[in-house]
Design a protein around this motif. Structure first.
Motif, mmCIF file in Angstrom:
data_model
loop_
_atom_site.group_PDB
_atom_site.id
_atom_site.type_symbol
_atom_site.label_atom_id
_atom_site.label_comp_id
_atom_site.label_asym_id
_atom_site.label_seq_id
_atom_site.Cartn_x
_atom_site.Cartn_y
_atom_site.Cartn_z
ATOM 1 N N ALA A 77 -6.547 0.668 3.213
ATOM 2 C CA ALA A 77 -5.533 1.247 2.340
ATOM 3 C C ALA A 77 -4.174 0.830 2.847
ATOM 4 N N ALA A 78 -3.347 0.289 1.960
ATOM 5 C CA ALA A 78 -2.014 -0.162 2.348
ATOM 6 C C ALA A 78 -0.986 0.667 1.598
ATOM 7 N N ASP A 79 -0.742 1.898 2.070
ATOM 8 C CA ASP A 79 0.188 2.795 1.414
ATOM 9 C C ASP A 79 1.610 2.270 1.539
ATOM 10 N N GLU A 80 2.390 2.495 0.523
ATOM 11 C CA GLU A 80 3.777 2.049 0.526
ATOM 12 C C GLU A 80 4.562 2.795 1.582
ATOM 13 N N LEU A 81 5.316 2.054 2.387
ATOM 14 C CA LEU A 81 6.099 2.643 3.467
ATOM 15 C C LEU A 81 7.463 3.060 2.936
ATOM 16 N N LYS A 82 7.469 4.117 2.150
ATOM 17 C CA LYS A 82 8.689 4.578 1.506
ATOM 18 C C LYS A 82 8.967 6.018 1.882
ATOM 19 N N TYR A 83 10.252 6.288 2.179
ATOM 20 C CA TYR A 83 10.671 7.621 2.592
ATOM 21 C C TYR A 83 11.844 8.044 1.714
ATOM 22 N N GLU A 84 11.779 9.256 1.156
ATOM 23 C CA GLU A 84 12.812 9.750 0.262
ATOM 24 C C GLU A 84 13.523 10.931 0.891
ATOM 25 N N ASN A 85 14.850 11.048 0.620
ATOM 26 C CA ASN A 85 15.645 12.118 1.228
ATOM 27 C C ASN A 85 15.829 13.323 0.329
ATOM 28 N N GLY A 86 15.305 13.288 -0.903
ATOM 29 C CA GLY A 86 15.398 14.432 -1.799
ATOM 30 C C GLY A 86 16.691 14.517 -2.589
ATOM 31 N N SER A 87 17.627 13.582 -2.362
ATOM 32 C CA SER A 87 18.907 13.614 -3.078
ATOM 33 C C SER A 87 19.180 12.271 -3.765
ATOM 34 N N GLY A 88 18.114 11.625 -4.194
ATOM 35 C CA GLY A 88 18.267 10.360 -4.892
ATOM 36 C C GLY A 88 18.319 9.158 -3.987
ATOM 37 N N GLY A 89 17.997 9.344 -2.708
ATOM 38 C CA GLY A 89 18.022 8.240 -1.765
ATOM 39 C C GLY A 89 16.642 7.939 -1.221
ATOM 40 N N SER A 90 16.434 6.706 -0.748
ATOM 41 C CA SER A 90 15.144 6.325 -0.197
ATOM 42 C C SER A 90 15.313 5.170 0.781
ATOM 43 N N VAL A 91 14.329 5.033 1.659
ATOM 44 C CA VAL A 91 14.236 3.896 2.575
ATOM 45 C C VAL A 91 12.852 3.293 2.394
ATOM 46 N N LEU A 92 12.789 1.996 2.148
ATOM 47 C CA LEU A 92 11.519 1.310 1.945
ATOM 48 C C LEU A 92 11.379 0.197 2.974
ATOM 49 N N LEU A 93 10.295 0.230 3.732
ATOM 50 C CA LEU A 93 9.960 -0.846 4.659
ATOM 51 C C LEU A 93 8.935 -1.753 3.983
ATOM 52 N N TYR A 94 9.096 -3.053 4.126
ATOM 53 C CA TYR A 94 8.192 -3.975 3.453
ATOM 54 C C TYR A 94 8.076 -5.255 4.260
ATOM 55 N N GLY A 95 7.158 -6.098 3.839
ATOM 56 C CA GLY A 95 7.016 -7.388 4.504
ATOM 57 C C GLY A 95 5.804 -8.140 4.014
ATOM 58 N N GLN A 96 5.559 -9.274 4.642
ATOM 59 C CA GLN A 96 4.390 -10.073 4.304
ATOM 60 C C GLN A 96 4.051 -11.009 5.448
ATOM 61 N N LEU A 97 2.771 -11.369 5.509
ATOM 62 C CA LEU A 97 2.286 -12.404 6.420
ATOM 63 C C LEU A 97 1.682 -13.505 5.564
ATOM 64 N N ASP A 98 1.973 -14.756 5.921
ATOM 65 C CA ASP A 98 1.509 -15.869 5.090
ATOM 66 C C ASP A 98 1.029 -17.037 5.955
ATOM 67 N N PRO A 99 -0.043 -16.835 6.747
ATOM 68 C CA PRO A 99 -0.579 -17.939 7.558
ATOM 69 C C PRO A 99 -1.292 -18.954 6.673
ATOM 70 N N ALA A 100 -1.188 -20.218 7.051
ATOM 71 C CA ALA A 100 -1.806 -21.278 6.254
ATOM 72 C C ALA A 100 -2.230 -22.419 7.155
ATOM 73 N N TYR A 101 -3.018 -23.299 6.590
ATOM 74 C CA TYR A 101 -3.455 -24.517 7.288
ATOM 75 C C TYR A 101 -2.958 -25.698 6.477
ATOM 76 N N LEU A 102 -2.158 -26.563 7.103
ATOM 77 C CA LEU A 102 -1.579 -27.713 6.430
ATOM 78 C C LEU A 102 -2.159 -29.000 6.997
ATOM 79 N N SER A 103 -2.592 -29.889 6.102
ATOM 80 C CA SER A 103 -3.089 -31.199 6.504
ATOM 81 C C SER A 103 -2.359 -32.254 5.678
ATOM 82 N N PHE A 104 -1.712 -33.220 6.366
ATOM 83 C CA PHE A 104 -0.903 -34.235 5.696
ATOM 84 C C PHE A 104 -1.448 -35.615 6.025
ATOM 85 N N ASP A 105 -1.701 -36.411 4.998
ATOM 86 C CA ASP A 105 -2.207 -37.776 5.141
ATOM 87 C C ASP A 105 -1.099 -38.736 4.699
#
Length: 370
Positions: free
Chosen positions: A23-51
């Motif tokens: 489960a990947a719950d959204e990392l969001k925090y709200e202050n109750g007065s119309g404000g919020s903090v959202l943490l986010y990101g991504q990982l993108d490992p790959a394998y590259l082969s060039f000829d």
């Protein structure tokens, strides 16, 4: 050159598997007065082969098409207006665009230039959005509008896959011509800038900005640009498009002008088409086209397929021609927030006095967003 090693594939597989929590719950925090903090990101490992037509170079990389990153959004509403702050940085992992026949970047090399955004903005309902800080110029993304669903594997910014690799001459000798020099979209990037975005009007918005390079040392240039964007729907068709113009003042008073644009159309059946074009003073022009299809063939998520074509003129010298064909495939895993992808691309370059061997690349990996 790094020879093919099955352990490299296992590293990609391990990285991808670690990116699949139950489960990947959204990392969001709200202050109750119309404000919020959202943490986010991504990982993108790959394998590259060039000829390059003589030898093959292969390595585990971070996919520069959409590099691994982390970020934070802070939002606070004030009536109908909103203040936002966005910080985002790449992780500094080995970039696919930095690998070449005779150079392998460090596995981890975070630098100040890895910072993508330190952006403050004030959004108003009536007067538009005012932004300041390190962030996107008005023309950022103008040349790469794309609804195909395969941009993580293939799209108009061709050098992001293997831009540092060099072409070999017909005699098999490494030349000074690189993939990055022969191809490119001229798309606007991110700088320390001030920017204005107009309110939307019938799907249209206008943006303008002025920026300077503030992160790279010993690099001095200024950019002024303007862009017009559109997003809308017509029955079963979804349409996005943009056009932009930029004036860049380089060191020593040298000036250059970029004119770029792109449009993408997605039908409810899954068929889609994308066109892009650009021209740069003293650096030629290009045209780009892509055809794609998206379908829900598997219960885990959509599958997207595409083929594309790029042709550049006068990119490396007067009379030169750069040609590339690409194929992209992306399989989404919605529950895990993962996209597994495969991209294949050919590279051809011709000049009046020199001939080069054709080259090709294969890129496959998995992007996990949180």
């Amino acid at each position: 050159m790094t020879r093919f090693n099955p352990k490299n594939l296992s590293l990609v597989a391990i990285a991808a598997s670690l990116a699949m929590p139950a489960a990947a719950d959204e990392l969001k925090y709200e202050n109750g007065s119309g404000g919020s903090v959202l943490l986010y990101g991504q990982l993108d490992p790959a394998y590259l082969s060039f000829d390059d037509g003589v030898s093959r170079t292969s390595e585990v990389v971070d996919n520069t098409n959409s590099n691994s990153r982390v970020g934070l959004w802070l939002r606070q509403s004030y009536g109908e207006n909103e203040f936002t702050f966005n910080f985002e940085t790449a992780l500094g992992l080995r970039p696919s665009a930095g690998l070449s026949q005779n150079f392998t970047p460090k596995g981890v090399n975070w630098q100040r230039t890895s910072i993508r955004k330190v952006d403050f903005a004030y959004r108003t309902a009536r007067y538009g959005t005012f932004s300041a800080g390190q962030g996107s110029m008005a023309t950022d993304g103008v040349a790469t509008v794309d609804l195909s669903g395969t941009t993580v594997a293939t799209y108009a910014s061709i050098p992001f896959t293997a831009g540092a690799f060099r072409f070999r001459t017909s005699a098999g000798v490494l030349s000074a011509r690189t993939i990055g020099g022969a191809f490119g979209s001229f798309d606007g990037g991110r700088l320390g800038r001030v920017r204005y975005d107009s309110p939307g009007f019938n799907g249209f918005t206008v943006s303008a900005s002025f920026g300077e390079q503030i992160l790279a040392q010993n690099v001095d240039f200024e950019t002024r640009d303007i862009a017009l964007r559109y997003a809308g729907e017509f029955g079963d068709f979804r349409v996005k498009g943009a056009i932009g113009y930029a004036e860049i003042e380089l060191a020593g008073g040298v000036e250059r002008e970029d004119t770029i644009g792109s449009v993408s159309v997605l039908h409810s059946s899954g068929f889609n088409a994308t066109l892009a074009s650009g021209k740069r003073t003293s650096a030629g022009s290009y045209g780009y086209g892509k055809l794609g299809y998206q379908a829900q063939w598997f219960g885990v998520g959509k599958t997207a397929l595409s083929v594309d074509y790029y042709r550049g003129s006068d990119r490396v010298s007067a009379g030169s021609t750069s040609t590339s064909y690409g194929f992209g495939a992306v399989q989404k895993f919605d529950k895990q927030r993962v996209e597994a992808y495969l991209g294949y691309r050919t590279y051809e370059l011709s000049e009046t006095a020199v001939s080069y061997r054709d080259a090709s690349s294969v890129l496959f990996g998995a992007r996990w967003k949180f």
